[in-house]
Scaffold this motif. Structure first.
Motif, short mmCIF file in Angstrom:
data_model
loop_
_atom_site.label_atom_id
_atom_site.label_comp_id
_atom_site.label_asym_id
_atom_site.label_seq_id
_atom_site.Cartn_x
_atom_site.Cartn_y
_atom_site.Cartn_z
N VAL A 203 0.82 -1.22 0.00
CA VAL A 203 0.00 0.00 0.00
C VAL A 203 0.85 1.26 0.00
O VAL A 203 0.50 2.26 -0.62
CB VAL A 203 -0.96 -0.02 1.22
N LEU A 204 1.98 1.18 0.69
CA LEU A 204 2.79 2.39 0.80
C LEU A 204 3.81 2.50 -0.34
O LEU A 204 3.96 3.55 -0.94
CB LEU A 204 3.50 2.39 2.16
N ILE A 205 4.51 1.41 -0.63
CA ILE A 205 5.59 1.51 -1.62
C ILE A 205 5.12 1.13 -3.02
O ILE A 205 5.17 1.95 -3.94
CB ILE A 205 6.83 0.66 -1.21
N ALA A 206 4.67 -0.12 -3.18
CA ALA A 206 4.38 -0.61 -4.54
C ALA A 206 3.33 0.25 -5.25
O ALA A 206 3.52 0.63 -6.41
CB ALA A 206 3.93 -2.06 -4.47
N ASP A 207 2.24 0.55 -4.57
CA ASP A 207 1.16 1.28 -5.24
C ASP A 207 1.53 2.73 -5.54
O ASP A 207 1.02 3.32 -6.48
CB ASP A 207 -0.13 1.20 -4.40
N THR A 208 2.41 3.32 -4.72
CA THR A 208 2.86 4.69 -5.02
C THR A 208 3.83 4.65 -6.19
O THR A 208 3.74 5.48 -7.11
CB THR A 208 3.54 5.30 -3.77
N VAL A 411 6.69 15.60 -13.44
CA VAL A 411 5.89 15.10 -14.58
C VAL A 411 5.15 13.81 -14.24
O VAL A 411 4.17 13.45 -14.89
CB VAL A 411 6.73 14.86 -15.86
N PHE A 412 5.62 13.12 -13.21
CA PHE A 412 4.96 11.86 -12.85
C PHE A 412 3.72 12.06 -11.98
O PHE A 412 3.04 11.10 -11.63
CB PHE A 412 5.96 10.93 -12.15
N GLY A 413 3.46 13.30 -11.63
CA GLY A 413 2.22 13.59 -10.89
C GLY A 413 2.29 13.30 -9.40
O GLY A 413 1.27 13.19 -8.75
N LEU A 414 3.51 13.15 -8.87
CA LEU A 414 3.63 12.94 -7.43
C LEU A 414 4.25 14.17 -6.79
O LEU A 414 5.15 14.79 -7.37
CB LEU A 414 4.50 11.73 -7.13
N SER A 415 3.78 14.52 -5.60
CA SER A 415 4.34 15.69 -4.92
C SER A 415 5.74 15.36 -4.41
O SER A 415 6.10 14.18 -4.27
CB SER A 415 3.45 16.08 -3.76
N ASN A 416 6.51 16.40 -4.11
CA ASN A 416 7.87 16.19 -3.61
C ASN A 416 7.84 15.41 -2.30
O ASN A 416 8.70 14.54 -2.08
CB ASN A 416 8.56 17.54 -3.37
N ILE A 421 8.94 10.44 0.75
CA ILE A 421 8.51 9.28 1.54
C ILE A 421 8.82 7.98 0.81
O ILE A 421 9.25 6.99 1.39
CB ILE A 421 6.99 9.38 1.86
N MET A 422 8.63 8.03 -0.51
CA MET A 422 8.89 6.85 -1.33
C MET A 422 10.37 6.44 -1.25
O MET A 422 10.69 5.27 -1.05
CB MET A 422 8.52 7.19 -2.77
N PHE A 423 11.25 7.44 -1.38
CA PHE A 423 12.70 7.14 -1.33
C PHE A 423 13.08 6.59 0.04
O PHE A 423 13.83 5.63 0.15
CB PHE A 423 13.53 8.39 -1.64
N ILE A 424 12.55 7.24 1.08
CA ILE A 424 12.87 6.79 2.44
C ILE A 424 12.38 5.35 2.63
O ILE A 424 13.11 4.51 3.16
CB ILE A 424 12.18 7.72 3.49
N SER A 425 11.16 5.08 2.17
CA SER A 425 10.59 3.73 2.36
C SER A 425 11.42 2.68 1.65
O SER A 425 11.68 1.60 2.21
CB SER A 425 9.16 3.67 1.81
N VAL A 426 11.85 3.00 0.43
CA VAL A 426 12.65 2.02 -0.33
C VAL A 426 13.99 1.81 0.38
O VAL A 426 14.47 0.67 0.52
CB VAL A 426 12.86 2.48 -1.79
N ALA A 427 14.58 2.90 0.89
CA ALA A 427 15.86 2.78 1.59
C ALA A 427 15.70 1.91 2.84
O ALA A 427 16.52 1.01 3.10
CB ALA A 427 16.38 4.16 1.97
N PHE A 466 0.48 7.42 4.81
CA PHE A 466 1.13 7.62 3.51
C PHE A 466 0.67 6.63 2.45
O PHE A 466 1.09 6.73 1.30
CB PHE A 466 2.66 7.51 3.66
N GLY A 467 -0.16 5.68 2.83
CA GLY A 467 -0.54 4.62 1.88
C GLY A 467 -1.44 5.10 0.75
O GLY A 467 -2.05 6.17 0.82
N TYR A 468 -1.52 4.28 -0.26
CA TYR A 468 -2.31 4.57 -1.45
C TYR A 468 -3.64 3.83 -1.30
O TYR A 468 -3.76 2.65 -1.65
CB TYR A 468 -1.53 4.08 -2.68
N TYR A 469 -4.63 4.49 -0.73
CA TYR A 469 -5.94 3.86 -0.52
C TYR A 469 -6.98 4.96 -0.29
O TYR A 469 -6.63 6.14 -0.21
CB TYR A 469 -5.88 2.93 0.72
#
Lengths: 483, 336
Positions: A203-208, A411-416, A421-427, A466-469
Motif C-alpha cells: 500500500v505504501l511503496i508498490a502502489d505509489t 511530470v509523474f504527478g507525485l508531490s515532492n 517518503i517513497m525514497f525513504i521507504s525504499v531505503a 502515507f498509503g495509497y488507498y
C-alpha cells in the motif's frame, strides 16, 4: 478479494476464529469452503475450473500410485495434458492465434484466426503448477498419493497462497494441514507482523511507485531517457514490493494457523549474479522449474551445449509462464542468455576472483550493482506494453549520454513530499532486507514487547498516513494476479 | 510469567490507545478548513453555550439568505444558522439534534425545501456528516442517512483525508485548526456574486418517490423533537426565482399538521427584490438580497412570536453587527 481490501480484513479474522473454535474434523472442510469462497469472490464460475483440476489430479495421483490398468505413466500424462490443456486454453490460445496471424501476415497472407473472449482465471498458473508438482512427485514415488480428498483439495486451494503463491510442495503443506493446530499467541504475533509488513510494502511503496511506472510506461513516447530509466528503477522496486508483499501476507495469514509456507524472496536485489538472483527471486517458482523441468531435461549433468539449451528452455518457459505476450517470452529469453553467459564465463570469473580477494566489499558492491542493472534491463521487457515500446525505451535510455535530459520528477504527478517518503521507504526496505539475511529481524522485534508494539504502531500509522488507498484512489491489484 | 502477560497486555493497550488516538487526531487535523457554505461545525461548537434565541436550520437556501447580525440589530434576538449543502431532512434532523446539545433556542425556523431534496450524495455526505462533531447523532446519521459505501470514510476520517498529509508541516499538525473560532457571521455565508434574473418561475420537485416519503418521516421526527424539548417550530420557504410549487408546499403543510409553514414567495412582490441585483442565481439570494429578506424575516418573527431576547454574549453580537455594517458599506456587486 484482494489482500489489500477491507473484505479480506473481515474475511481473515472470521476464518481464523472459526478455525480455532471448530473441532478438528471440521477444521479442514471449513478451510476448504473458505478458500473456495475467497476464490469465488473474483469469478464464481472459475471455481469449477479449479475443482476440475483438483479432481483430475487427485484421481490421477491415486491411479498413478496404484498403477491402475497397469499404466502408471498414462495417468501422469493424462494429468499433465488436461491441466496444461486448461491452462493453454485460457492463457495461451489467443496468444497463439495472434502469433500465427502475425506469421501469416509476414508472408502476405491475411488469415483471420478465431480468438476467445474469456477472462484469465485468477491464479490459474499457480494452482496448476502446484497440482502438477504433486502429480509428478507421486509418479516419481517421492510422496504417497493423498487419499483424503478434502486435504488434497485444500492443499491446492489453500486461500493464503492460492492466487499468487508461493507455489507449495505437497511434502511441505499436506502434513501441516493434517495436524490440528491450536491457537498460539506467538503464531498470531509472527503472522501479524508479516501481514502488516506486507501491507506496508504493497500500500505504501508498490502502489505509489506504480503511479510513476504507469505514467511513464503507458506513454513512453512522452518521456525522456532519464525519466524512463527512473521509471524502470521504480518498477524494479514496485514489482518486488508488490509480489513479496503478497507472499508476506500469504505467509503471515498461514502462520497464524501454524502453517509454514515457504519463503519466496531473499533480498533479491542483493544478488551478486543472475544465477544468485534466481536463487532469491520467486524461489518457489525457480525451485519448481529446477525440480520439474531443468533436472528432467538433464540438468547440469550433460554436455555444455545441452546445458545451455536446458537453461534457455527453462527460462523461455518461465517467461511464457508469466504471461502470454512476446514481451514475457523475450524477458525469459534474455534471462536465459544471462544465465548461459554467466555459466560460460564462470571459469574466467573464478580466475579473476582468485586474484582479488573474493570477499572484497568493493567487488561485491560492483557485482551487486552489475546484477541489478542487468535485472533492470530485463524488467523493461517485462513491464513494457509491447516489444516496440520496450525497444523504444531501450533506445531512449541508451541515448542518455548523448542527449542532455532532465529528470523533472513532477511530470509523474507525485508531490515532492510523496517522492521523499517513497525514497525513504525504499531505503528502509533495502536496509531491513539486508539485515534480515544475517539475523531474522522479526525474531528480534517480536521478542521485545515494547519494541514489538512500537514497530506495529509505526508500520500501521505509516500505512494509514502515507498509503495509497481511500476514495479517489484506484487500489492496484497485485501484479502477479495476472499470471 | 504473570509479569510477562501483564507487560504484554499493558503494551497492547497502550499501543492500541496511541494508534486509535493518532488515527482520529490526524483525521480531524487533515480535514479541510470549513468556514462557510454550511457544515461549519467546528465554528458552531465554539459558540458560547445557551446563547441562541432563534435557530435557523436548512440548506444553502438558509445559510445564503439569512444574516443573523441583522436580526440581532433589528430585534435584539440572537440567532444562528445550522445548515449544509443540499441538506435533506435526515441530515436536518440529526443536525438539529446535535445543535440542541449546546444551545436552547426558543424558536426553530426550518427551511422546508429540505423536505424536497433527494438522498444525500457521496460528496455531500462527506461534508454534511463528516464535519459533525463526534457524537451519537453523527454515528446515527452515518448509518441512517449515508450510503453504505460512504460509512467507512465517515467513521474513520483519515480514510478520506490521509492524502492531505503533504499539505501540513509538522508544526501545523499540532496547531489549532483555523476554523476552531466563533463564526463572525453566525452561520451565514457571504455572497457578493450577482446574476441577473429574467423571470420568477416554479421549480419541480419529485414528491412521489421514496425520497419524499422518507423526508416526511423525518418531518414527523423533527416535530416530535421540538415538542419534546418544548421549542416552537415553524417551517418556511425562502423567496427565490425558482420557487417551490403551491402543490408541493401544500403536501408538506399537510404532513406538518399543526406546525406553521410560511412560503415567502407568496409575498414576493412585497419584498421588492431587484431581479438584476439581489440574486446569486435563481435559487439563492446574494448579500444585498439576503439583507432585504432578513429584515422581513426579523419582522415576521417579532410579529408572530413573543420571544424575549436573552441578551447573552453581547460583545460577540456587537462584533457581529459591526462586521455586518462594515461589509454592507463596502459591498460591491460582482457580476457572474
Amino acid at each position: 478479494m484482494n489482500f489489500n481490501s477491507l473484505e479480506y480484513l473481515l474475511f481473515l479474522p472470521t476464518v481464523l476464529i472459526l478455525y480455532f473454535l471448530l473441532p478438528k474434523p471440521i477444521k479442514n472442510p471449513m478451510l476448504l469452503a473458505a478458500s473456495f469462497f475467497f476464490y469465488m469472490c473474483w469469478e464464481p464460475k472459475y471455481a469449477l475450473l479449479m475443482l476440475l483440476s483438483i479432481v483430475l489430479t487427485y484421481l490421477c495421483g491415486i491411479f498413478t500410485e496404484k498403477e491402475f490398468a497397469g499404466r502408471k505413466k498414462l495417468w501422469l500424462v493424462l494429468c499433465l495434458i488436461t491441466n496444461l490443456g486448461i491452462l493453454f486454453f485460457f492463457k495461451y490460445f489467443n496468444f497463439c492465434t495472434d502469433t500465427l496471424s502475425r506469421v501469416f501476415s509476414l508472408f502476405g497472407t491475411k488469415q483471420a484466426l478465431p480468438t476467445l473472449n474469456v477472462l484469465l482465471p485468477v491464479g490459474i498458473s499457480f494452482y496448476t503448477f502446484q497440482a502438477l508438482g504433486y502429480a509428478i512427485d507421486v509418479y516419481r514415488g517421492d510422496i504417497k498419493a493423498e487419499k483424503n480428498f478434502i486435504d488434497y483439495a485444500l492443499f491446492v486451494s489453500f486461500f493464503p497462497q492460492l492466487v499468487a503463491g508461493p507455489i507449495e510442495r505437497t511434502s511441505n503443506i499436506i502434513p501441516q494441514l493434517k495436524k490440528s493446530h491450536k491457537f498460539r499467541f506467538t503464531n498470531l504475533r509472527d503472522g501479524f507482523l508479516l501481514i502488516i509488513w506486507g501491507m506496508m510494502k504493497k500500500v505504501l511503496i508498490a502502489d505509489t511507485l506504480a503511479i510513476v511506472v504507469n505514467v511513464a510506461y503507458n506513454d513512453p513516447h512522452n518521456y525522456n531517457g532519464i525519466q524512463l530509466a527512473f521509471a524502470t528503477l521504480c518498477f524494479s522496486f514496485q514489482i518486488y514490493c508488490d509480489f513479496s508483499a503478497y507472499s508476506d501476507i500469504a505467509r503471515g495469514s498461514a502462520r497464524i494457523m501454524n502453517v509454514e509456507l515457504m519463503r519466496n524472496f531473499d533480498f533479491p536485489y542483493g544478488a551478486q549474479s543472475i544465477k544468485d538472483f534466481w536463487r532469491r527471486w520467486h524461489i518457489s517458482l525457480s525451485t519448481w522449474f529446477k525440480d520439474y523441468l531443468y533436472f528432467p531435461l538433464g540438468g547440469s549433468r550433460v554436455s555444455k551445449i545441452r546445458r545451455c539449451l536446458n537453461l534457455m528452455i527453462v527460462f523461455l518457459v518461465s517467461g511464457l509462464w508469466h504471461g502470454a505476450a512476446m514481451t514475457y517470452v523475450v524477458w525469459g529469453f534474455l534471462h536465459g542468455i544471462y544465465q548461459v553467459i554467466g555459466m560460460l564465463a564462470l571459469p574466467l570469473k573464478q580466475k579473476l576472483y582468485s586474484k582479488i580477494c573474493k570477499d572484497n566489499p568493493v567487488l561485491s558492491a560492483l557485482r551487486i550493482a552489475g546484477t541489478f542493472i542487468l535485472v533492470n534491463i530485463a524488467w523493461i521487457l517485462f513491464r513494457a506494453n509491447s516489444l516496440s515500446d520496450a525497444f523504444g525505451i531501450f533506445k531512449k535510455i541508451l541515448l542518455i549520454p548523448v542527449n542532455e535530459y532532465k529528470l523533472d520528477l513532477p511530470v509523474f504527478g507525485l508531490s515532492n513530499s510523496t517522492l521523499f517518503i517513497m525514497f525513504i521507504s525504499v531505503a528502509v526496505l533495502i536496509l531491513i532486507d539486508r539485515a534480515n539475511r544475517n539475523k531474522p529481524i522479526a525474531k528480534i522485534i517480536n521478542n521485545t514487547v515494547w519494541l514489538k508494539y512500537a514497530v506495529y504502531l509505526i508500520i500501521l500509522l505509516s500505512i494509514l498516513l502515507f498509503g495509497y488507498y481511500g476514495p479517489g484512489f484506484d487500489p492496484q491489484s497485485f501484479v502477479y494476479f495476472q499470471f | 510469567m504473570k509479569k510477562k502477560i501483564f507487560t504484554e497486555i499493558l503494551a497492547f493497550v497502550m499501543a492500541f490507545t496511541v494508534f486509535i488516538s493518532s488515527v482520529y487526531y490526524l483525521g480531524y487535523k487533515y480535514m479541510p478548513v470549513r468556514m462557510n457554505y454550511g457544515a461549519t461545525w467546528n465554528m458552531y461548537v465554539e459558540e458560547p453555550e445557551n446563547t441562541i434565541d432563534v435557530m435557523f436550520v436548512g440548506s444553502s437556501l438558509a445559510y445564503c439568505d439569512i444574516i443573523p447580525a441583522i436580526i440581532y440589530d433589528q430585534t435584539g434576538l440572537t440567532s444562528y444558522i445550522i445548515g449544509a449543502p443540499n441538506m435533506n431532512s435526515g441530515i436536518s434532523y440529526y443536525y438539529l439534534k446535535q445543535a440542541l446539545e449546546t444551545q436552547t433556542p426558543k424558536l426553530i425556523m426550518l427551511e422546508a425545501t429540505t423536505f424536497c431534496f433527494p438522498e444525500t450524495s457521496e460528496k455531500d455526505s462527506k461534508i454534511n456528516i463528516g464535519f459533525m462533531p463526534w457524537s451519537l447523532n453523527r454515528i446515527a446519521a452515518t448509518f441512517k442517512v449515508a450510503a453504505p459505501k460512504e460509512r467507512l470514510g465517515l467513521l474513520f476520517p483519515l480514510y478520506n483525508y490521509h492524502s492531505r498529509w503533504g499539505d501540513y508541516s509538522f508544526n501545523a499538525v499540532f496547531s489549532p485548526r483555523a476554523d476552531s473560532i466563533t463564526d463572525i457571521w453566525a452561520g451565514y455565508t457571504f455572497i457578493d456574486v450577482t446574476t441577473k434574473q429574467e423571470a420568477v418561475k416554479e421549480r419541480k420537485y419529485d414528491t412521489k418517490g421514496k425520497d419524499f416519503k422518507e423526508n416526511m418521516k423525518y418531518l414527523e421526527k423533527i416535530i416530535k423533537l421540538c415538542d419534546d424539548k418544548g421549542i416552537e417550530l415553524e417551517l418556511f420557504i425562502v423567496p427565490s426565482c425558482n420557487y417551490v410549487s403551491e402543490e408541493t408546499t401544500e403536501l408538506i403543510r399537510k404532513n406538518a399538521g399543526n406546525t406553521k409553514l410560511t412560503r415567502f414567495n407568496d409575498n414576493f412582490e412585497d419584498l421588492n427584490f431587484d431581479l438584476e441585483k439581489n440574486f446569486r442565481d435563481p435559487l439563492h439570494l446574494n448579500f444585498s438580497g439576503a439583507e432585504i429578506f432578513t429584515r422581513t424575516m426579523a419582522e415576521h418573527i417579532t410579529d408572530n412570536y413573543s420571544i424575549t431576547p436573552s441578551k447573552k454574549a453581547p460583545e460577540l453580537w456587537k462584533e457581529r453587527v459591526e462586521n455586518y455594517i462594515t461589509n454592507s458599506q463596502e459591498f460591491e456587486f460582482k457580476e457572474k
